[in-house]
Design a protein around this motif. Structure first.
Motif, PDB file in Angstrom:
ATOM      1  N   SER A  32       0.576  -1.075  -0.016  1.00 33.41           N
ATOM      2  CA  SER A  32      -0.055  -0.190  -0.155  1.00 33.41           C
ATOM      3  C   SER A  32       0.846   1.133  -0.182  1.00 33.41           C
ATOM      4  O   SER A  32       0.827   2.489  -0.501  1.00 33.41           O
ATOM      5  N   LEU A  33       1.893   0.907   0.927  1.00 33.46           N
ATOM      6  CA  LEU A  33       2.872   2.609   1.119  1.00 33.46           C
ATOM      7  C   LEU A  33       3.835   2.239  -0.791  1.00 33.46           C
ATOM      8  O   LEU A  33       3.663   3.532  -1.168  1.00 33.46           O
ATOM      9  N   GLY A  34       3.879   1.424  -1.055  1.00 36.71           N
ATOM     10  CA  GLY A  34       4.640   1.734  -2.721  1.00 36.71           C
ATOM     11  C   GLY A  34       3.794   2.080  -3.702  1.00 36.71           C
ATOM     12  O   GLY A  34       4.287   2.825  -4.538  1.00 36.71           O
ATOM     13  N   GLU A  35       2.637   1.520  -3.264  1.00 36.70           N
ATOM     14  CA  GLU A  35       1.577   1.930  -4.579  1.00 36.70           C
ATOM     15  C   GLU A  35       1.462   3.727  -4.184  1.00 36.70           C
ATOM     16  O   GLU A  35       1.353   3.863  -5.269  1.00 36.70           O
ATOM     17  N   ARG A  36       1.310   3.946  -2.871  1.00 40.77           N
ATOM     18  CA  ARG A  36       1.411   5.597  -2.546  1.00 40.77           C
ATOM     19  C   ARG A  36       2.575   6.593  -3.144  1.00 40.77           C
ATOM     20  O   ARG A  36       2.436   7.023  -3.754  1.00 40.77           O
ATOM     21  N   PHE A  37       3.489   6.130  -2.937  1.00 43.58           N
ATOM     22  CA  PHE A  37       5.166   5.999  -3.146  1.00 43.58           C
ATOM     23  C   PHE A  37       4.655   6.965  -4.972  1.00 43.58           C
ATOM     24  O   PHE A  37       5.203   7.126  -5.148  1.00 43.58           O
ATOM     25  N   VAL A  38       4.197   5.502  -5.179  1.00 42.40           N
ATOM     26  CA  VAL A  38       4.873   5.869  -6.885  1.00 42.40           C
ATOM     27  C   VAL A  38       3.436   6.401  -7.707  1.00 42.40           C
ATOM     28  O   VAL A  38       4.009   7.402  -8.557  1.00 42.40           O
ATOM     29  N   LEU A  39       2.316   6.288  -7.168  1.00 45.94           N
ATOM     30  CA  LEU A  39       1.433   7.577  -7.447  1.00 45.94           C
ATOM     31  C   LEU A  39       1.941   8.956  -7.468  1.00 45.94           C
ATOM     32  O   LEU A  39       1.501   9.616  -8.279  1.00 45.94           O
ATOM     33  N   GLN A  40       2.230   9.441  -6.174  1.00 49.35           N
ATOM     34  CA  GLN A  40       2.822  10.613  -5.355  1.00 49.35           C
ATOM     35  C   GLN A  40       4.169  11.089  -6.271  1.00 49.35           C
ATOM     36  O   GLN A  40       3.852  12.308  -6.574  1.00 49.35           O
ATOM     37  N   SER A  41       5.123  10.152  -6.678  1.00 48.80           N
ATOM     38  CA  SER A  41       6.047  10.166  -7.653  1.00 48.80           C
ATOM     39  C   SER A  41       4.691  10.591  -8.835  1.00 48.80           C
ATOM     40  O   SER A  41       5.956  11.382  -9.235  1.00 48.80           O
ATOM     41  N   ARG A  42       4.641   9.946  -9.351  1.00 49.09           N
ATOM     42  CA  ARG A  42       3.964  10.160 -10.586  1.00 49.09           C
ATOM     43  C   ARG A  42       3.006  11.795 -10.741  1.00 49.09           C
ATOM     44  O   ARG A  42       3.665  12.801 -11.554  1.00 49.09           O
ATOM     45  N   ASP A  43       2.282  12.512  -9.613  1.00 47.12           N
ATOM     46  CA  ASP A  43       2.136  13.182  -9.732  1.00 47.12           C
ATOM     47  C   ASP A  43       2.701  14.578  -9.293  1.00 47.12           C
ATOM     48  O   ASP A  43       3.009  15.545 -10.232  1.00 47.12           O
ATOM     49  N   ASN A  44       3.919  14.541  -8.516  1.00 44.66           N
ATOM     50  CA  ASN A  44       4.825  15.016  -8.164  1.00 44.66           C
ATOM     51  C   ASN A  44       6.041  15.233 -10.183  1.00 44.66           C
ATOM     52  O   ASN A  44       6.383  16.362 -10.427  1.00 44.66           O
ATOM     53  N   LEU A  45       5.839  14.738 -10.581  1.00 38.99           N
ATOM     54  CA  LEU A  45       6.786  14.648 -12.157  1.00 38.99           C
ATOM     55  C   LEU A  45       5.337  14.992 -12.709  1.00 38.99           C
ATOM     56  O   LEU A  45       6.439  16.231 -13.476  1.00 38.99           O
ATOM     57  N   ASN A  46       4.415  14.956 -13.548  1.00 38.35           N
ATOM     58  CA  ASN A  46       2.945  15.051 -13.905  1.00 38.35           C
ATOM     59  C   ASN A  46       2.956  17.609 -13.190  1.00 38.35           C
ATOM     60  O   ASN A  46       3.007  17.966 -14.302  1.00 38.35           O
ATOM     61  N   GLN A  47       3.484  17.878 -12.353  1.00 36.56           N
ATOM     62  CA  GLN A  47       3.435  18.906 -11.607  1.00 36.56           C
ATOM     63  C   GLN A  47       4.710  19.355 -12.543  1.00 36.56           C
ATOM     64  O   GLN A  47       4.829  20.657 -12.556  1.00 36.56           O
ATOM     65  N   GLY A  48       5.711  18.565 -11.997  1.00 33.61           N
ATOM     66  CA  GLY A  48       6.529  19.136 -12.529  1.00 33.61           C
ATOM     67  C   GLY A  48       7.399  19.930 -13.792  1.00 33.61           C
ATOM     68  O   GLY A  48       7.573  20.277 -13.983  1.00 33.61           O
ATOM     69  N   ASN A  49       6.357  18.780 -15.089  1.00 29.08           N
ATOM     70  CA  ASN A  49       6.429  19.074 -16.293  1.00 29.08           C
ATOM     71  C   ASN A  49       5.593  20.515 -16.686  1.00 29.08           C
ATOM     72  O   ASN A  49       6.163  20.821 -17.583  1.00 29.08           O
ATOM     73  N   PHE A  50       4.782  20.809 -15.545  1.00 25.65           N
ATOM     74  CA  PHE A  50       3.789  21.446 -15.809  1.00 25.65           C
ATOM     75  C   PHE A  50       4.858  22.906 -15.611  1.00 25.65           C
ATOM     76  O   PHE A  50       4.578  23.972 -16.490  1.00 25.65           O
ATOM     77  N   ARG A  51       5.502  22.805 -14.381  1.00 22.72           N
ATOM     78  CA  ARG A  51       6.161  24.365 -13.642  1.00 22.72           C
ATOM     79  C   ARG A  51       6.597  24.517 -15.193  1.00 22.72           C
ATOM     80  O   ARG A  51       7.880  25.117 -15.600  1.00 22.72           O
ATOM     81  N   TYR A  52       7.108  23.172 -15.933  1.00 23.08           N
ATOM     82  CA  TYR A  52       8.631  23.105 -17.042  1.00 23.08           C
ATOM     83  C   TYR A  52       8.066  24.390 -18.168  1.00 23.08           C
ATOM     84  O   TYR A  52       9.333  24.864 -17.915  1.00 23.08           O
ATOM     85  N   ASP A  53       7.649  23.508 -18.053  1.00 17.75           N
ATOM     86  CA  ASP A  53       6.440  24.243 -18.912  1.00 17.75           C
ATOM     87  C   ASP A  53       6.148  25.292 -18.938  1.00 17.75           C
ATOM     88  O   ASP A  53       6.535  26.516 -19.799  1.00 17.75           O
TER      89      ASP A  53
ATOM     90  N   PHE B  61       9.832   9.620  -4.341  1.00 19.65           N
ATOM     91  CA  PHE B  61       9.531   9.096  -3.817  1.00 19.65           C
ATOM     92  C   PHE B  61      10.204   7.676  -4.584  1.00 19.65           C
ATOM     93  O   PHE B  61       9.147   6.584  -4.619  1.00 19.65           O
ATOM     94  N   ASN B  62      10.316   7.806  -5.762  1.00 19.85           N
ATOM     95  CA  ASN B  62      10.393   6.254  -6.618  1.00 19.85           C
ATOM     96  C   ASN B  62      11.617   7.253  -7.431  1.00 19.85           C
ATOM     97  O   ASN B  62      11.264   8.071  -9.077  1.00 19.85           O
ATOM     98  N   GLU B  63      12.997   6.307  -7.222  1.00 20.14           N
ATOM     99  CA  GLU B  63      14.084   6.471  -7.894  1.00 20.14           C
ATOM    100  C   GLU B  63      14.155   6.391  -9.719  1.00 20.14           C
ATOM    101  O   GLU B  63      14.422   6.131 -10.698  1.00 20.14           O
ATOM    102  N   GLU B  64      12.848   5.536 -10.257  1.00 22.08           N
ATOM    103  CA  GLU B  64      12.881   4.768 -11.648  1.00 22.08           C
ATOM    104  C   GLU B  64      11.643   5.281 -12.173  1.00 22.08           C
ATOM    105  O   GLU B  64      11.714   5.127 -13.519  1.00 22.08           O
ATOM    106  N   ILE B  65      11.016   6.649 -12.303  1.00 15.24           N
ATOM    107  CA  ILE B  65      10.514   7.225 -12.243  1.00 15.24           C
ATOM    108  C   ILE B  65      10.627   8.207 -13.432  1.00 15.24           C
ATOM    109  O   ILE B  65       9.628   7.582 -14.279  1.00 15.24           O
TER     110      ILE B  65
END
Length: 1002
Positions: free
Chosen positions: A601-622, A653-657
């Motif tokens: 459960s914790l790992g899945e939450r980290f994966v989701l959080q990582s994806r969310d941060n990556l998406n937000q990061g891409n938005f701020r980058y744009d 949250f996820n080195e492999e994201i």
């Protein structure tokens, strides 16, 4: 007219032919005949009685050659005569078969019909075949019963071979019908092969019997005097096995016939059996419902029984003699001899039993697991004999087995104590095997003692005292069970070890996956910090859960196996510790799987959080790119900073994201673009500030010049970490002037400006009044005003000792009081200043003195030159470049221009340094100034807007967290680690954090 007659005759012929063909079954193939046939061909077919084909050819001949119609007509008449005879014979068959019911005569008539027309039409052929089958069935059944009855007479008179020969005469019953029936080859071919094999075997059976009887007689003859030789025993066995094999083959043939007949019944629309297969099976196994056994199998069995009766008598005599001798030796405590005798007797008994057991080959179970009549007959005859033979010698077998077991057990105990055992349970079976046999023999002995003495069925009456045998058995049993118990414990420990290893391995992997999710320290990009690999963990946790489930099943299997084994152990409680360890392992697995669920459960939450941060990061980058396109550099920097923080957070949250290198490269590229674009603005602004500053400098407006240069310096630092040498050069000049002039001019920004200005005004007023009075001759009144002026000036010079206005006014007062003395003093002070300037010591003091003296006598010879030299020495002014400096400045410019023209960006820094030197040598070298700005525009600044990689960002955020949590030392260690990297120290948030930490660690 002739043509019309031919047509009429041809029509009549065709009608005749059609009638004939109809009689023949309408099977004309004339339409398909592709060959030129002649009347001769048709005649040959008539002679061969192939009337149908002959008629077909005649039709084709007449159709093609009407002139041969007459010859064809003659052959057709012949065919019709034969058909008429055939029809008369056919009518006779119907009368004989169905009215007279003479089946033997019917078969004769059928043979005649087949001779008259071997190829009748299909309907006639089917009718005759049905008639033949009906006649054959009744006829063959009668013949079959005659064969069976006569053969039974042969069996009862012990003429077994004659009975078999008689049975063989029935092998042709209904075979023709079987051959003609269109059965599948899977039905027919096995039958043909089996019947061929049966005939071959039966042809040699008489010779086999003769050899077997001769071998039996010779074996018994040898055994009455001495032990028969091994060769003789093997020969007897071989001869008997040959007959048993023959019997088995014959029986298997009967089974195959039965199976094939069942297949025929299944395929038949009316579930009709095949009579040939039925006859053949009954010839082998006999008729059902007969009180007496019969058939080929029974003939073989009766022959075998003859030899068995003779062998039974022989073995009974020999084993009885052995029993008597063994009991005698036993009563004399000659255990070795008794065991030896009993071994010999057991050998005889085993021989006899092995011969008896061959009868098992005559036992056959039917599909419902019941025994057929043949098998029941063998059981009734030989099983009681076998049981009586085995049970009559139980005590001897028990004693012999005890001796053998004792010898084997001692060897096994030695092997165990010497550590020679690998598979304890397999070895346990070896150890326990004799015990089971001993127990079985002991139980049989007790049962025999209690029950068999008066058994009316077996007619056995045996009595003995078994107490001594039982005592020996129980003592040996206890010893074996103790070793057996220890073997179970050893195997339990050995089986548990790999399970423990697996659990340890899985626990280690669980810990690894926990560290993958919760984070572990790892060296990345020259820094060590916490990284997470939740996706790796999730992938492995799924497999690990399956493996742990399998291990749980294995452990449960272990528990089930050894719990069951515990019930048969000699000391069952001794294995309880092993079982408890396994129960504890099961508990651990349950806890681990619960932990894995939480980790998942914790790992899945980290994966989701990582994806969310990556998406937000891409938005701020744009967003940063968008702001950059509009030259909103500050906003672009902020958006880039936020994007990098979000990227770093995603990776935390996820080195492999995503690829850390790829994200860093994106940040680095955009940062370079921002710096490049902003640097262009910086270059323009800095140049404007420098131009303003130099203009003010040359006007002596040093403070304004310094302010412009400071603005230039600050603007330059926005994109550059290395100072601008040109700005530094001019700041040096301006600040050198200011260092000398500081305090000379009262600035409006000075807090004393108002007070000092008031005092100066009062001093000037008194000076002016004093001067007027002196000029009017009132020297006393004038001196009084001058003294008052000096008083005001002294108040100014205390806080501002080098204030130009106050010092010059003082000199003016001195000159007014005593001009001669003042002139002398003026010359002396000029000489002292010259001396200092020439000696290049206290030049600043000399400079100030000269500047004070200059307003009183600006034309004094050499005064202006001395002031200028002092300014050169103090760095307030730059000496005019000499021709060599001008040439060097121009050479440096050209060198930089050549680099610029090559467009080699790696050499731009070197070109700028050359241009800075060129400008220093000649500040008015506009070509150098212009080229420097061009290169600077192409050479982005090196200041960093954000830390260059996500690792550094994570470390910086870690330092911030530790500072907030008052872990100042730990925070300082991380900050200094980052500070040690050359360009990180130019990251403004790091500078600020370092300054904030400093007070707490001093």
């Amino acid at each position: 007219m002739a043509r019309k007659i031919s047509i009429v005759l041809y029509s009549i012929f065709l009608f005749t032919i059609s009638v004939a063909l109809s009689f023949a079954g309408g099977n004309s193939d004339s339409d398909e005949l592709g060959t030129e046939y002649s009347i001769r061909d048709a005649k040959k077919l008539v002679e061969a009685k192939d009337y149908n084909q002959a008629m077909a050819i005649l039709v084709e001949i007449v159709r093609r050659n009407p002139e041969q119609m007459e010859q064809a007509q003659q052959l057709i008449i012949e065919i019709r005569k034969n058909r008429d005879l055939y029809n008369e014979k056919y009518q006779e068959l119907m009368d004989v078969l169905f009215v007279q019911e003479d089946y033997e005569k019917s078969l004769t008539i059928i043979q005649e019909l087949e001779s008259l027309d071997p190829n009748p039409n299909n309907a006639t052929m089917d009718s005759i075949r049905d008639a033949r089958i009906s006649a054959e069935l009744v006829y063959n059944r009668n013949v079959f019963n005659q064969i069976m009855d006569q053969a039974l007479v042969f069996l009862n008179s012990q003429r077994y071979y004659q009975a078999i020969q008689l049975y063989e005469t029935g092998f042709s019953l209904s075979k023709r019908t079987f051959d003609e029936t269109q059965y599948d080859i899977l039905i027919k071919n096995p039958v043909y092969r089996s019947m061929e094999s049966l005939v071959t075997q039966l042809d040699s059976i008489d010779d086999n019997w003769e050899g077997y009887l001769s071998t039996t007689d010779e074996f018994i003859s040898q055994g009455e005097n001495t032990t028969p030789s091994e060769a003789m025993w093997l020969q007897l066995n071989g001869s008997m096995d040959d007959l048993f094999s023959l019997r088995r083959d014959i029986y298997e043939i009967s089974s195959l016939l039965r199976r094939q007949n069942a297949l025929v019944e299944q395929a038949s629309p009316d579930n009709q059996e095949d009579f040939y297969l039925s006859f053949m099976e009954r010839l082998i196994t006999g008729r059902q419902g007969q009180d007496q056994l019969e058939g080929i199998i029974t003939a073989v069995d009766l022959y075998l029984d003859q030899s068995y009766d003779r062998l039974a008598q022989y073995y009974e005599q020999q084993t009885s003699l052995g029993d008597e001798r063994a009991l005698t030796a036993y009563s004399r405590n000659q255990w070795s001899l008794s065991a030896s005798i009993e071994d010999e007797t057991l050998g005889l008994e085993e021989q006899w039993n092995s011969l008896l057991l061959k009868n098992d080959k005559r036992i056959h179970f039917q599909e419902d697991l019941s025994l057929d009549r043949l098998s029941l007959a063998q059981v009734d005859k030989y099983y009681p004999l076998y049981i009586n033979n085995r049970l009559s010698h139980q005590e001897r077998e028990l004693l012999a087995l005890e001796a053998q077991t004792r010898q084997g057990y001692n060897q096994q105990l030695t092997e165990y104590q010497n550590g020679q055992i690998d598979d304890f349970l397999a070895y346990r079976n070896q150890v326990r095997g004799p015990l089971d046999r001993l127990a079985l023999e002991a139980q049989r002995l007790i049962k025999l003692e209690n029950n068999l003495s008066d058994d009316p069925i077996l007619n056995v009456s045996l009595q003995w005292d078994s107490s001594n045998s039982m005592k020996r058995y129980e003592g040996l049993s206890d010893e074996i069970l103790n070793l057996d118990n220890q073997l179970v414990l050893d195997q339990a420990s050995q089986d548990r070890t790999p399970l423990e290893s697996l659990l340890q391995e899985y626990s280690n992997r669980l810990a690894i996956n926990q560290s993958r999710i919760e984070g572990r320290n790892q060296q990345l990009e020259e820094s060590t910090f916490l990284v997470r690999y939740p996706q790796q963990a999730l992938n492995d946790l799924e497999l690990l859960d399956t493996q742990m489930t399998q291990l749980r099943l294995d452990l449960q299997g272990y528990l089930d196996f050894y719990s069951n084994l515990q019930q048969e152990m000699y000391i069952p409680q001794s294995i309880e510790e092993d079982l408890q360890l396994v129960r504890d392992m099961l508990t651990t697995i349950g806890q681990s799987q619960d932990q894995m669920s939480d980790m998942t459960s914790l790992g899945e939450r980290f994966v989701l959080q990582s994806r969310d941060n990556l998406n937000q990061g891409n938005f701020r980058y744009d967003q940063a790119e968008s702001e950059l396109s509009q030259n909103n550099f500050d906003v672009a920097r902020n958006e880039l900073t936020e994007a990098q923080k979000l990227f770093a957070s995603a990776l935390s949250f996820n080195e492999e994201i995503s690829s850390r290198e790829a994200l860093n490269q994106r940040i680095e590229d955009l940062q370079a673009r921002i710096l490049e674009e902003e640097n262009k603005s910086v270059i323009r602004d800095v140049r404007n500030f420098i131009n303003q500053a130099t203009s003010d400098y040359f006007q002596g407006l040093y403070l304004r010049s310094e302010a412009s240069l400071v603005q230039a310096e600050n603007r330059w630092s926005v994109t550059n970490t290395v100072q601008n040498d040109e700005v530094s050069y001019w700041l040096g000049l301006v600040r050198a002037a200011l260092s000398v002039e500081s305090g000379r001019i009262l600035e409006e920004t000075n807090p004393l400006f108002r007070d000092i200005t008031q005092l100066l005004n009062l001093a000037y007023q008194n000076y002016d009044q004093g001067k007027v009075l002196i000029e009017q001759g009132d020297r006393v009144g004038g001196y009084r005003h001058l003294d008052q002026a000096r008083s005001y000036l002294n108040q100014i010079l205390i806080p501002l000792p080098i204030n130009q206005d106050a010092r010059v006014l003082n000199l003016r007062i001195e000159k007014l009081v005593d001009e001669r003395q003042f002139n002398e003093t003026f010359r002396e002070r000029v000489r002292e200043a010259r001396s200092k300037i020439e000696a290049q010591r206290d030049v600043d003091t000399a400079y100030l003195d000269l500047k004070d003296l200059q307003p009183l006598n600006p034309d004094y010879p050499g005064l202006a030159a001395m002031i200028l030299e002092a300014e050169y020495q103090l760095g307030i002014k730059v000496r005019p470049p000499d021709p060599a400096a001008l040439r060097e400045s121009q050479n440096l410019y050209r060198k930089a221009r050549d680099i610029f023209n090559t467009e080699n960006e790696d050499l731009y820094d070197e070109a700028i340094k050359d241009l800075d030197r060129a400008i220093a040598l000649n500040p008015r070298n506009t070509s150098a100034i212009t080229l420097k700005d061009k290169i600077s525009l192409l050479n982005p600044g090196d200041r960093i807007l954000v830390l260059p990689n996500s690792t550094a960002v994570s470390r910086f955020q870690e330092a911030e967290d530790k500072f907030i949590n008052r872990q100042y030392l730990q925070a300082s260690i991380i900050v200094e680690e980052l500070w040690a990297t050359s360009n990180y120290r130019y990251y403004e948030p790091l500078q600020i954090l370092r300054e904030r930490i400093a007070p707490f660690i001093q």
